[in-house]
Write an enzyme that holds these catalytic residues in place. Structure first.
Site, short mmCIF file in Angstrom:
data_model
loop_
_atom_site.label_atom_id
_atom_site.label_comp_id
_atom_site.label_asym_id
_atom_site.label_seq_id
_atom_site.Cartn_x
_atom_site.Cartn_y
_atom_site.Cartn_z
N LYS A 87 0.86 -1.19 0.00
CA LYS A 87 0.00 0.00 0.00
C LYS A 87 0.89 1.24 0.00
O LYS A 87 1.72 1.43 0.90
CB LYS A 87 -0.86 -0.05 1.28
CG LYS A 87 -2.25 0.49 1.11
CD LYS A 87 -3.11 0.08 2.28
CE LYS A 87 -4.16 1.13 2.53
NZ LYS A 87 -4.15 1.60 3.91
O1 G3P Z 1 -7.81 2.97 4.97
C1 G3P Z 1 -7.59 4.36 5.10
C2 G3P Z 1 -8.19 4.82 6.33
O2 G3P Z 1 -7.66 4.06 7.39
C3 G3P Z 1 -8.13 6.28 6.67
O3 G3P Z 1 -9.19 6.40 7.51
O4 G3P Z 1 -10.53 7.18 9.37
O5 G3P Z 1 -8.09 7.75 9.27
O6 G3P Z 1 -9.70 8.81 7.69
P1 G3P Z 1 -9.38 7.63 8.52
#
Ligand code: G3P
Length: 225
Positions: A87
């Site tokens: 990733k």
């Molecule tokens: O997979 C990407 C994700 O983990 C980002 O999420 O909740 O940190 O915006 P967030």
């Protein structure tokens, strides 16, 4: 449709894998750090063991320069397995690394995507999944639905072997929105799935079915008839 888990918590992963139709799992440095486990690769291998080889595992790099990303990708592949998805955030250096990794036969998931052009460039560079950040786009006043739709349309028209994985969700309506926008996959924290299934209307419906059943069949269930 593919459902992935966005967590590195072993207890939550075990529970979710036995309950939901999971196709894979994504992590990022923030998610992994929350677990406070210094043994990074043993943790990743433990996750792989729970998932099995038929589900996708997406592990994020931490270096920001192309050379460093490539070194980390080698280390990830060596210490986990050849199927793992590397990733990689779609920065300028990340994009360069994505192109090299794709040519070298790595599975690549492009991430930290906020704009259509980032997704299109990563798809052209050979990424197999594009992680578009729905809630983070909304936080920036970006029309997330429009970015999802235009990226999905570009992929469909190009015929490239690449899927949008919707990411960054704060509620389940956001998840269902991105499927409607053309995402083929979503990565969701298990807590959000549990919240959706805790909808009290489901329990009320089930209770009512059982009350009606008992009026004729008493305490016997179908297996006892
Ligand atoms: O997979 C990407 C994700 O983990 C980002 O999420 O909740 O940190 O915006 P967030």
């Amino acid at each position: 449709m593919e459902l992935l888990l966005d967590t590195a918590n072993i207890r939550l992963i075990r529970e979710a894998v036995s309950t939901y139709p999971i196709c894979g799992l994504t992590t990022n440095p923030s998610i992994v750090s929350k677990e406070k486990r210094k043994d990074f690769f043993p943790l990743m291998r433990e996750i792989r063991e729970i998932l099995g080889r038929n589900k996708t595992l997406h592990v994020q790099v931490t270096r920001t320069d192309c050379e460093g990303i490539l070194k980390e990708a080698e280390a990830i592949r060596k210490n986990i397995d050849e199927d793992v998805y590397i990733k990689t955030p779609v920065s300028r250096e990340g994009l360069k690394a994505i192109g090299i990794m794709a040519k070298d036969g790595f599975n690549v998931t492009a991430t930290a995507i906020y704009t259509t052009i980032q997704g299109e460039l990563a798809a052209m560079a050979g990424a197999k999944y594009l992680a578009l950040y729905y809630n983070r786009m909304l936080n920036l006043d970006i029309d997330a639905d429009s970015v999802f739709r235009s990226t999905a349309q570009a992929i469909a028209m190009s015929g490239l072997d690449c899927k949008i994985v919707g990411a960054s969700f704060k509620n389940i309506m956001q998840v269902t929105n991105v499927f409607a926008d053309g995402a083929e996959a979503v990565t969701v924290p298990p807590e959000l799935l549990d919240q959706a299934m805790a909808n009290p209307s489901i329990a009320i419906a089930v209770d009512n079915f059982n009350k009606d059943w008992k009026t004729v069949y008493g305490d016997k269930d179908i297996a006892q008839l």
